[in-house]
Design a protein around this motif. Structure first.
Motif, mmCIF file in Angstrom:
data_model
loop_
_atom_site.group_PDB
_atom_site.id
_atom_site.type_symbol
_atom_site.label_atom_id
_atom_site.label_comp_id
_atom_site.label_asym_id
_atom_site.label_seq_id
_atom_site.Cartn_x
_atom_site.Cartn_y
_atom_site.Cartn_z
ATOM 1 N N LEU A 95 -8.218 -29.284 -10.140
ATOM 2 C CA LEU A 95 -9.025 -29.583 -8.978
ATOM 3 C C LEU A 95 -10.498 -30.149 -9.379
ATOM 4 O O LEU A 95 -10.812 -31.091 -8.544
ATOM 5 C CB LEU A 95 -9.089 -28.180 -8.404
ATOM 6 C CG LEU A 95 -9.606 -28.227 -6.895
ATOM 7 C CD1 LEU A 95 -8.829 -29.207 -5.914
ATOM 8 C CD2 LEU A 95 -9.980 -27.072 -6.316
ATOM 9 N N CYS A 96 -11.002 -29.654 -10.178
ATOM 10 C CA CYS A 96 -12.364 -30.016 -10.546
ATOM 11 C C CYS A 96 -12.575 -31.619 -11.150
ATOM 12 O O CYS A 96 -13.269 -32.117 -11.268
ATOM 13 C CB CYS A 96 -13.150 -29.059 -11.501
ATOM 14 S SG CYS A 96 -13.389 -27.374 -10.882
ATOM 15 N N CYS A 97 -11.023 -31.899 -11.610
ATOM 16 C CA CYS A 97 -10.947 -33.416 -12.087
ATOM 17 C C CYS A 97 -10.120 -34.043 -11.277
ATOM 18 O O CYS A 97 -9.683 -34.977 -11.802
ATOM 19 C CB CYS A 97 -10.227 -33.230 -13.779
ATOM 20 S SG CYS A 97 -11.329 -32.431 -14.861
ATOM 21 N N HIS A 98 -10.366 -33.903 -9.779
ATOM 22 C CA HIS A 98 -9.978 -34.512 -8.821
ATOM 23 C C HIS A 98 -10.222 -35.977 -8.869
ATOM 24 O O HIS A 98 -11.253 -36.632 -9.272
ATOM 25 C CB HIS A 98 -10.308 -34.009 -7.530
ATOM 26 C CG HIS A 98 -9.585 -34.408 -6.404
ATOM 27 N ND1 HIS A 98 -9.362 -35.718 -5.999
ATOM 28 C CD2 HIS A 98 -8.664 -33.869 -5.494
ATOM 29 C CE1 HIS A 98 -8.709 -35.898 -4.811
ATOM 30 N NE2 HIS A 98 -7.972 -34.885 -4.659
ATOM 31 N N PRO A 99 -9.050 -36.735 -8.804
ATOM 32 C CA PRO A 99 -9.389 -38.498 -8.979
ATOM 33 C C PRO A 99 -10.467 -38.900 -8.041
ATOM 34 O O PRO A 99 -10.887 -40.066 -8.332
ATOM 35 C CB PRO A 99 -8.009 -39.106 -8.851
ATOM 36 C CG PRO A 99 -7.204 -38.001 -8.023
ATOM 37 C CD PRO A 99 -7.704 -36.631 -8.666
#
Length: 413
Positions: free
Chosen positions: A116-120
């Motif tokens: 989630l924290c590395c969402h595109p």
């Protein structure tokens, strides 16, 4: 466990677990994350004096849920939103769910949170900041200090990132199939960025920011535990361990930079070297070899050499050639140029650099100039080498690197 350092480690371990519980139950990442931060701060203040609770995870969940209730009540009172969480779910029900008195009754959502924290939809800097805060448990002030920016600037970056996640409808649901593979690659890249900034700070008076590289390794261990079958994650962890092992010898008594060839290898962390070598040796035969595994293999060759003169440069050159084939980028070519110089002579290495000078991504980078200066020095071209060192010093934003490059130029006259 009563020491401050031990409590801080405990809080960072529980931070993603507690956030996962709240987000899974209440679905609002931004407000849940704020509530967890407040709970972590409360624990950091209370536990050193009152002792760690028997169920620290349950304590954090309960306190965070109460903070969430307070936030929602305040928001509802101010804006009277019909769809607010406080109206949708009674506060008593929130707190009843939050009790979580039985340790280990909830699953660990850490992997989902990393995804989630590395969402595109987020930029790389936003992914880094949000990962450090939401999964790493660092405060905004700690992250800002590590990246040498004002706390207000970092707070705005994190706030915008959480707003982006909300607008994108981000959730803890793991993406399917190819999307999951792509997102895992983004998670690895974020941890790699965090580690690199910690190992060689991009600016300021310190060469390293150990709190960042240490946190990247901790998160790397977590990710490897969550996806033990992923060989590139294992490769990334091995790379970080093998590289960080040299950190004690990278600076002198006054914080000055010490190049790899001049480091006192007895100061390297032998435990990290052994762990990294074992991990990459076990991982390489398992499947398709990727860039992180190859970089770890190169680091292992360096770390296993008893002295700089004993380094197996032909093996390193072969690994760089393979790495350039599997994951080409100008920095890989820059490092290959050094390996070429050590195997075939500095003139051959300089010929590789001539091609890089035409690459706009690296043409004015201080590392290209510093490498050229080093190879010119090996070739005996003292004047041109000194000028290249001076120009590299002018372009770097790191004070320790600038001092080192300036001293190199001065020594050459």
């Amino acid at each position: 466990m009563t020491g401050t350092d031990g409590i801080e480690d405990l809080l960072r371990t529980y931070a993603p677990q507690v956030l996962g519980v709240l987000v899974r139950r209440y679905g609002t990442f931004d407000t849940c994350e704020d509530a967890v931060q407040e709970a972590l701060i409360a624990a950091a203040r209370q536990w050193p004096e009152e002792g760690v609770p028997d169920n620290p995870r349950g304590w954090l969940v309960t306190v965070a849920a109460r903070r969430l209730v307070d936030q929602v009540r305040s928001e509802a009172a101010r804006r009277r939103r019909e769809d607010s969480l406080a109206l949708a779910t009674p506060a008593s029900e929130l707190l009843a769910h939050a009790a979580d008195e039985e340790p280990g009754t909830d699953r660990d959502d850490s992997l989902s949170l990393l995804f989630l924290c590395c969402h595109p939809e987020l930029s790389p800097p936003s992914r880094v900041a949000l990962t450090l805060r939401a999964v790493g448990g660092l405060t905004t002030g700690q992250i800002a200090a590590a990246f040498l920016v004002p706390e207000s600037t970092m707070a705005q970056r994190i706030s915008r990132a959480k707003q982006t996640i909300r607008e994108a409808g981000g959730s803890l649901a793991l993406p399917p199939g190819e999307d999951r593979t792509a997102r895992l690659a983004e998670v690895r890249h974020v941890l790699y960025l965090i580690f690199n900034e910690g190992y060689t700070a991009s600016g300021g008076d310190r060469l390293t920011a150990p709190e960042l590289s240490t946190e990247a390794i901790r998160l790397g261990r977590l990710l490897h535990r969550l996806v033990p079958e992923d060989t590139e994650t294992a490769g990334l962890l091995a790379l970080m361990l093998l590289t960080d092992a040299r950190r004690p010898a990278r600076t002198g008594p006054h914080g000055e930079l010490v190049p790899l060839a001049e480091q006192e290898r007895g100061r390297w962390d032998a435990g990290l070297v052994a762990e990294g070598v074992e991990l990459i040796s076990r991982t390489l035969p398992q499947g398709r070899i990727g860039p992180y595994q190859l970089q770890a293999a190169i680091a292992a060759v360096h770390d296993e050499a008893e002295s700089a003169g004993d380094t197996d440069w032909p093996q390193i050159l072969a690994l760089y050639e393979l790495l350039e084939h599997t994951g080409p980028n100008p920095m890989v070519t820059l490092n290959r140029a050094v390996a070429v110089a050590m195997v075939e002579g500095p003139a051959a290495g300089l010929a590789v650099l001539d091609g890089l000078a035409r690459d706009k991504r690296l043409a004015r980078h201080h590392r290209l100039l510093a490498t050229r200066a080093h190879l010119l020095e090996l070739l005996g071209e003292r004047g041109p080498a000194a000028e290249a060192y001076r120009e590299a010093a002018r372009r770097t934003t790191s004070a320790p690197e600038r001092r080192h490059l300036t001293e190199r130029a001065r020594d050459l006259g």
